[in-house]
Design a protein around this motif. Structure first.
Motif, PDB file in Angstrom:
ATOM      1  N   LEU A 212       0.831  -1.211   0.000  1.00  0.00           N
ATOM      2  CA  LEU A 212       0.000   0.000   0.000  1.00  0.00           C
ATOM      3  C   LEU A 212       0.862   1.256   0.000  1.00  0.00           C
ATOM      4  CD1 LEU A 212      -2.774  -1.065   2.553  1.00  0.00           C
ATOM      5  CD2 LEU A 212      -3.040  -0.757   0.085  1.00  0.00           C
ATOM      6  N   GLU A 213       1.933   1.263   0.793  1.00  0.00           N
ATOM      7  CA  GLU A 213       2.821   2.430   0.834  1.00  0.00           C
ATOM      8  C   GLU A 213       3.574   2.597  -0.479  1.00  0.00           C
ATOM      9  OE1 GLU A 213       5.318   1.613   4.128  1.00  0.00           O
ATOM     10  OE2 GLU A 213       3.875   2.259   5.646  1.00  0.00           O
ATOM     11  N   GLY A 214       4.119   1.499  -0.983  1.00  0.00           N
ATOM     12  CA  GLY A 214       4.882   1.585  -2.234  1.00  0.00           C
ATOM     13  C   GLY A 214       4.013   1.940  -3.416  1.00  0.00           C
ATOM     14  N   GLU A 215       2.824   1.361  -3.463  1.00  0.00           N
ATOM     15  CA  GLU A 215       1.894   1.666  -4.554  1.00  0.00           C
ATOM     16  C   GLU A 215       1.573   3.147  -4.591  1.00  0.00           C
ATOM     17  OE1 GLU A 215      -2.842   0.873  -5.594  1.00  0.00           O
ATOM     18  OE2 GLU A 215      -1.975   0.235  -3.686  1.00  0.00           O
ATOM     19  N   SER A 216       1.347   3.721  -3.420  1.00  0.00           N
ATOM     20  CA  SER A 216       0.944   5.129  -3.358  1.00  0.00           C
ATOM     21  C   SER A 216       2.021   6.063  -3.873  1.00  0.00           C
ATOM     22  CB  SER A 216       0.570   5.505  -1.924  1.00  0.00           C
ATOM     23  OG  SER A 216       1.717   5.467  -1.097  1.00  0.00           O
ATOM     24  N   LEU A 217       3.300   5.633  -3.787  1.00  0.00           N
ATOM     25  CA  LEU A 217       4.386   6.491  -4.264  1.00  0.00           C
ATOM     26  C   LEU A 217       4.382   6.616  -5.780  1.00  0.00           C
ATOM     27  CD1 LEU A 217       7.534   5.605  -2.143  1.00  0.00           C
ATOM     28  CD2 LEU A 217       6.282   7.750  -2.193  1.00  0.00           C
ATOM     29  N   PHE A 218       4.110   5.500  -6.459  1.00  0.00           N
ATOM     30  CA  PHE A 218       4.276   5.476  -7.913  1.00  0.00           C
ATOM     31  C   PHE A 218       2.963   5.598  -8.677  1.00  0.00           C
ATOM     32  CE2 PHE A 218       7.962   3.254  -6.146  1.00  0.00           C
ATOM     33  CZ  PHE A 218       8.990   3.953  -6.758  1.00  0.00           C
ATOM     34  N   ASN A 219       1.825   5.269  -8.043  1.00  0.00           N
ATOM     35  CA  ASN A 219       0.579   5.359  -8.804  1.00  0.00           C
ATOM     36  C   ASN A 219       0.188   6.805  -9.101  1.00  0.00           C
ATOM     37  OD1 ASN A 219      -0.536   6.310  -6.401  1.00  0.00           O
ATOM     38  ND2 ASN A 219      -1.691   4.447  -5.972  1.00  0.00           N
ATOM     39  N   ASP A 220       0.638   7.733  -8.257  1.00  0.00           N
ATOM     40  CA  ASP A 220       0.373   9.148  -8.536  1.00  0.00           C
ATOM     41  C   ASP A 220       1.007   9.559  -9.857  1.00  0.00           C
ATOM     42  OD1 ASP A 220      -0.874   9.191  -6.100  1.00  0.00           O
ATOM     43  OD2 ASP A 220       0.798  10.130  -5.042  1.00  0.00           O
ATOM     44  N   ALA A 221       2.240   9.095 -10.073  1.00  0.00           N
ATOM     45  CA  ALA A 221       2.940   9.454 -11.308  1.00  0.00           C
ATOM     46  C   ALA A 221       2.234   8.889 -12.525  1.00  0.00           C
ATOM     47  CB  ALA A 221       4.383   8.944 -11.252  1.00  0.00           C
ATOM     48  N   SER A 222       1.878   7.610 -12.487  1.00  0.00           N
ATOM     49  CA  SER A 222       1.245   6.991 -13.653  1.00  0.00           C
ATOM     50  C   SER A 222      -0.122   7.612 -13.940  1.00  0.00           C
ATOM     51  CB  SER A 222       1.108   5.479 -13.435  1.00  0.00           C
ATOM     52  OG  SER A 222       0.421   5.196 -12.235  1.00  0.00           O
ATOM     53  N   SER A 223      -0.887   7.906 -12.909  1.00  0.00           N
ATOM     54  CA  SER A 223      -2.213   8.496 -13.130  1.00  0.00           C
ATOM     55  C   SER A 223      -2.106   9.918 -13.685  1.00  0.00           C
ATOM     56  CB  SER A 223      -3.005   8.510 -11.823  1.00  0.00           C
ATOM     57  OG  SER A 223      -2.388   9.364 -10.873  1.00  0.00           O
ATOM     58  N   LEU A 224      -1.130  10.682 -13.188  1.00  0.00           N
ATOM     59  CA  LEU A 224      -0.984  12.058 -13.665  1.00  0.00           C
ATOM     60  C   LEU A 224      -0.431  12.114 -15.084  1.00  0.00           C
ATOM     61  CD1 LEU A 224       0.287  13.807 -10.407  1.00  0.00           C
ATOM     62  CD2 LEU A 224      -2.008  13.850 -11.403  1.00  0.00           C
TER      63      LEU A 224
ATOM     64  N   ILE B 253      -1.305   9.890 -17.388  1.00  0.00           N
ATOM     65  CA  ILE B 253      -2.550   9.668 -18.146  1.00  0.00           C
ATOM     66  C   ILE B 253      -3.355  10.953 -18.211  1.00  0.00           C
ATOM     67  CG2 ILE B 253      -4.752   8.423 -18.154  1.00  0.00           C
ATOM     68  CD1 ILE B 253      -3.282   6.130 -16.706  1.00  0.00           C
ATOM     69  N   PHE B 254      -3.473  11.625 -17.083  1.00  0.00           N
ATOM     70  CA  PHE B 254      -4.237  12.870 -17.007  1.00  0.00           C
ATOM     71  C   PHE B 254      -3.665  13.923 -17.959  1.00  0.00           C
ATOM     72  CE2 PHE B 254      -4.399  17.083 -14.854  1.00  0.00           C
ATOM     73  CZ  PHE B 254      -5.766  17.317 -14.951  1.00  0.00           C
ATOM     74  N   ARG B 255      -2.339  14.026 -17.983  1.00  0.00           N
ATOM     75  CA  ARG B 255      -1.714  15.046 -18.833  1.00  0.00           C
ATOM     76  C   ARG B 255      -1.956  14.764 -20.316  1.00  0.00           C
ATOM     77  NH1 ARG B 255       4.451  16.746 -17.800  1.00  0.00           N
ATOM     78  NH2 ARG B 255       3.435  17.491 -15.916  1.00  0.00           N
ATOM     79  N   PHE B 256      -1.781  13.509 -20.742  1.00  0.00           N
ATOM     80  CA  PHE B 256      -2.014  13.163 -22.148  1.00  0.00           C
ATOM     81  C   PHE B 256      -3.475  13.367 -22.533  1.00  0.00           C
ATOM     82  CE2 PHE B 256       1.878  10.292 -21.910  1.00  0.00           C
ATOM     83  CZ  PHE B 256       2.643  11.152 -22.682  1.00  0.00           C
ATOM     84  N   ALA B 257      -4.374  13.031 -21.609  1.00  0.00           N
ATOM     85  CA  ALA B 257      -5.806  13.210 -21.893  1.00  0.00           C
ATOM     86  C   ALA B 257      -6.156  14.683 -22.020  1.00  0.00           C
ATOM     87  CB  ALA B 257      -6.628  12.551 -20.788  1.00  0.00           C
TER      88      ALA B 257
ATOM     89  N   ASP C  29       3.796   9.665 -30.780  1.00  0.00           N
ATOM     90  CA  ASP C  29       4.281  10.804 -29.998  1.00  0.00           C
ATOM     91  C   ASP C  29       4.058  10.578 -28.504  1.00  0.00           C
ATOM     92  OD1 ASP C  29       4.978  11.975 -32.354  1.00  0.00           O
ATOM     93  OD2 ASP C  29       3.241  13.322 -32.447  1.00  0.00           O
ATOM     94  N   ALA C  30       2.911   9.985 -28.186  1.00  0.00           N
ATOM     95  CA  ALA C  30       2.594   9.720 -26.779  1.00  0.00           C
ATOM     96  C   ALA C  30       3.585   8.734 -26.174  1.00  0.00           C
ATOM     97  CB  ALA C  30       1.173   9.182 -26.651  1.00  0.00           C
ATOM     98  N   ALA C  31       3.967   7.705 -26.944  1.00  0.00           N
ATOM     99  CA  ALA C  31       4.912   6.709 -26.440  1.00  0.00           C
ATOM    100  C   ALA C  31       6.265   7.339 -26.142  1.00  0.00           C
ATOM    101  CB  ALA C  31       5.065   5.577 -27.454  1.00  0.00           C
ATOM    102  N   LEU C  32       6.742   8.198 -27.060  1.00  0.00           N
ATOM    103  CA  LEU C  32       8.013   8.871 -26.836  1.00  0.00           C
ATOM    104  C   LEU C  32       7.934   9.813 -25.631  1.00  0.00           C
ATOM    105  CD1 LEU C  32       9.042   9.692 -30.527  1.00  0.00           C
ATOM    106  CD2 LEU C  32      10.112   8.000 -29.012  1.00  0.00           C
ATOM    107  N   SER C  33       6.842  10.558 -25.562  1.00  0.00           N
ATOM    108  CA  SER C  33       6.663  11.487 -24.442  1.00  0.00           C
ATOM    109  C   SER C  33       6.575  10.740 -23.118  1.00  0.00           C
ATOM    110  CB  SER C  33       5.398  12.329 -24.648  1.00  0.00           C
ATOM    111  OG  SER C  33       5.500  13.107 -25.807  1.00  0.00           O
ATOM    112  N   PHE C  34       5.875   9.598 -23.143  1.00  0.00           N
ATOM    113  CA  PHE C  34       5.738   8.804 -21.931  1.00  0.00           C
ATOM    114  C   PHE C  34       7.111   8.322 -21.444  1.00  0.00           C
ATOM    115  CE2 PHE C  34       5.299   4.667 -19.829  1.00  0.00           C
ATOM    116  CZ  PHE C  34       4.425   4.990 -18.808  1.00  0.00           C
ATOM    117  N   GLY C  35       7.929   7.844 -22.383  1.00  0.00           N
ATOM    118  CA  GLY C  35       9.269   7.384 -22.018  1.00  0.00           C
ATOM    119  C   GLY C  35      10.105   8.479 -21.404  1.00  0.00           C
TER     120      GLY C  35
END
Length: 526
Positions: free
Chosen positions: A147-159, A161-165, A178-184
């Motif tokens: 739960l602690e580790g998930e919370s550290l990294f899930n914020d990054a992945s969700s944000l 997604i939010f930014r690309f959307a 372009d999205a794949a390159l930007s994501f990397g």
């Protein structure tokens, strides 16, 4: 202006009172704060509390993420890395996709791009909410680590997604290559920038003389510098703060070099994060009246909006449950091919993991960061509806899941295997024995010839033989105290090395004894 200041001061007092009430009732304080903000928002004549959407992320996220990454154990995160990675990235992506299609199908006028905006906002569970609830109940070590580790990294992945959307909504197109390159670049660039700047701060502490106040201020500035620098280079500021925080967490003794600095820094951060968390959860309730006005302008009825919010909440809970059980089945298969942290996860653990999906700080910050008007001058479509759905999701998950989670944990009666670590009694016996051995060895190697010459040396030995006698500490002369401080430092070095090389020791106990050594030294110095 004076009236507004009094109002803001009153809100701080409300935060303190609400958290005191939550502790009294043994209820997670985010629940009480959201309800308190909601009640305050309906008091007529109070000023509206507004923050520039662009400042939401910059003000609140960096310190919260930095403090969380500084608090977790890298050793434990690495041990549970596979399950943490799957929940922080794969589950978040699945959740965002599910929310996007559900919103597109059932909410009138919601495009798929808007659905992904909403999915990116509500997909990450909130560590603060879960942590506030779990402090009243005991859960197995492996689950709390996930739960602690998930919370550290899930914020990054969700944000991400939010930014690309958000870009897709503004430009009405989405280019996968372009999205794949930007994501990397966002992922690896954010990680690299965070570690690089953390290294710079570490070198500053080594090269330049600093005192206790400077150490505390530099630690407060560091997450903001990491976040802003990464965002300026169009990478993930969230990952920069997390990676930088983890890098410095392992080297905290080089950032806070004295016992006074470590204790002062801990107190400063605890108070600072306490206030920020309180403000954010209070904001959730305070924003509701303004959101309702926006819904009325959009021509959406309150009952429909509540229905949409509950629909998205149901999707979030369902996807997390499916993902939790899916992770167990994958573990049962993969244990035949690779080493896994928990070879027999059982069926109780996924039930608990599925029910720990409370939303909070990051979801609110992302929703509030949506601009009122896009760059082309057009109003952002369904902004107030997205804000209201986010509010319902946060409120529903906090109340429904948050209030019932302690009861569920007790009903499941999960057995704690200790995560493969020694028990608390075994750890305490081992650490106390070895720390005393380290002290005696250092004294014998460096001051053996003086044992019969100086009375203070025998007093110092008496201190170690009667470690629990408080009055023995007052027998030491000033010269003996300096030698005693040297032995404390040798013990710190041993504890840090033992934490790295011994996989059977829980880092929580290591940190506990490091804090005890700092308190011991400060008590003597004062």
């Amino acid at each position: 202006m004076v009236e507004n200041f009094i109002y803001y001061l009153g809100l701080v007092l409300v935060i303190i009172g609400a958290i005191m009430l939550a502790n009294r009732l043994k209820v997670a304080y985010p629940i009480i704060l959201v309800i308190a903000g909601l009640l305050i928002s309906f008091i007529p004549g109070l000023p509206v509390l507004k923050i520039d959407p662009e400042l939401i992320f910059i003000i609140f996220l960096p310190p919260l993420l930095y403090e969380a990454s500084f608090a977790v154990s890298w050793k434990e995160i690495w041990k549970m890395r596979r399950i943490i990675t799957s929940f922080a990235f794969i589950v978040v992506f699945l959740t965002a996709i599910s929310v996007a299609f559900a919103a597109n199908l059932y909410i009138p006028g919601f495009s798929l791009a808007l659905g992904f905006v909403l999915g990116g906002i509500v997909s990450p569970p909130d560590a603060v909410s879960a942590g506030a609830i779990l402090k009243f109940v005991k859960v197995p070590k492996n689950l709390s680590t996930v739960l602690e580790g998930e919370s550290l990294f899930n914020d990054a992945s969700s944000l991400i997604i939010f930014r690309f959307a958000m870009v897709a909504v503004a430009t009405r197109q989405f280019l996968w290559q372009d999205a794949a390159l930007s994501f990397g670049w966002m992922v690896f660039g954010g990680l690299g920038i965070g570690v690089l700047l953390a290294f710079v701060f570490l070198e500053i502490e080594k090269i330049f003389p600093t005192d206790v106040n400077m150490d505390a201020i530099l630690s407060l500035v560091a997450p903001y510098v990491m976040y802003i620098a990464a965002e300026e280079f169009h990478s993930s500021g969230v990952l920069a703060v997390v990676s930088g925080g983890l890098f410095l967490s392992v080297r905290r003794h080089q950032i806070f070099r004295t016992s006074q600095s470590r204790l002062r820094g801990s107190n400063v951060w605890e108070s600072f994060v306490f206030l920020i968390n309180g403000i954010v959860f209070l904001l959730i309730g305070l924003d509701l009246p303004e959101i309702l006005v926006g819904l009325h302008k959009e021509g959406i009825s309150l009952s429909d909006a509540i229905g949409y919010g509950l629909l998205i909440t149901a999707v979030l809970i369902l996807v997390r449950f499916i993902s939790s059980f899916g992770a167990v089945f994958v573990t049962l298969i993969m244990r035949n091919f690779i080493n896994v942290a928990d070879r027999n996860p059982g069926m109780k653990a996924p039930v608990l993991m599925g029910w720990t999906g409370m939303r909070g700080v990051v979801s609110l910050a992302a929703a509030l960061s949506i601009p009122v008007v896009m760059e082309n001058g057009q109003p952002f479509p369904h902004r107030d509806l997205i804000l209201f759905i986010t509010f319902i999701v946060i409120l529903a998950t906090l109340i429904i899941q948050g209030l019932t989670l302690p009861t569920l944990i007790k009903a499941l009666n999960l057995s704690d295997s200790g995560g493969g670590y020694m028990s608390e009694e075994e750890s305490e016996h081992f650490l106390r024995r070895e720390m005393r051995r380290v002290a005696f060895r250092y004294l014998d190697e460096n001051y053996k010839e003086r044992r019969t010459e100086n009375e203070y040396f025998s007093q110092l030995m008496d201190r170690w033989e009667q470690e629990d006698k408080e009055d023995s500490i007052h027998k030491l002369s000033e010269e003996a105290k300096e030698i005693y401080f040297e032995t404390l430092e040798q013990q710190r070095i041993w504890l840090r090395e033992e934490n790295r090389r011994n996989p059977n020791i829980d880092e929580e106990y290591i940190r506990h004894y490091l804090t005890r050594l700092d308190l011991e030294e400060e008590r003597l110095r004062m």
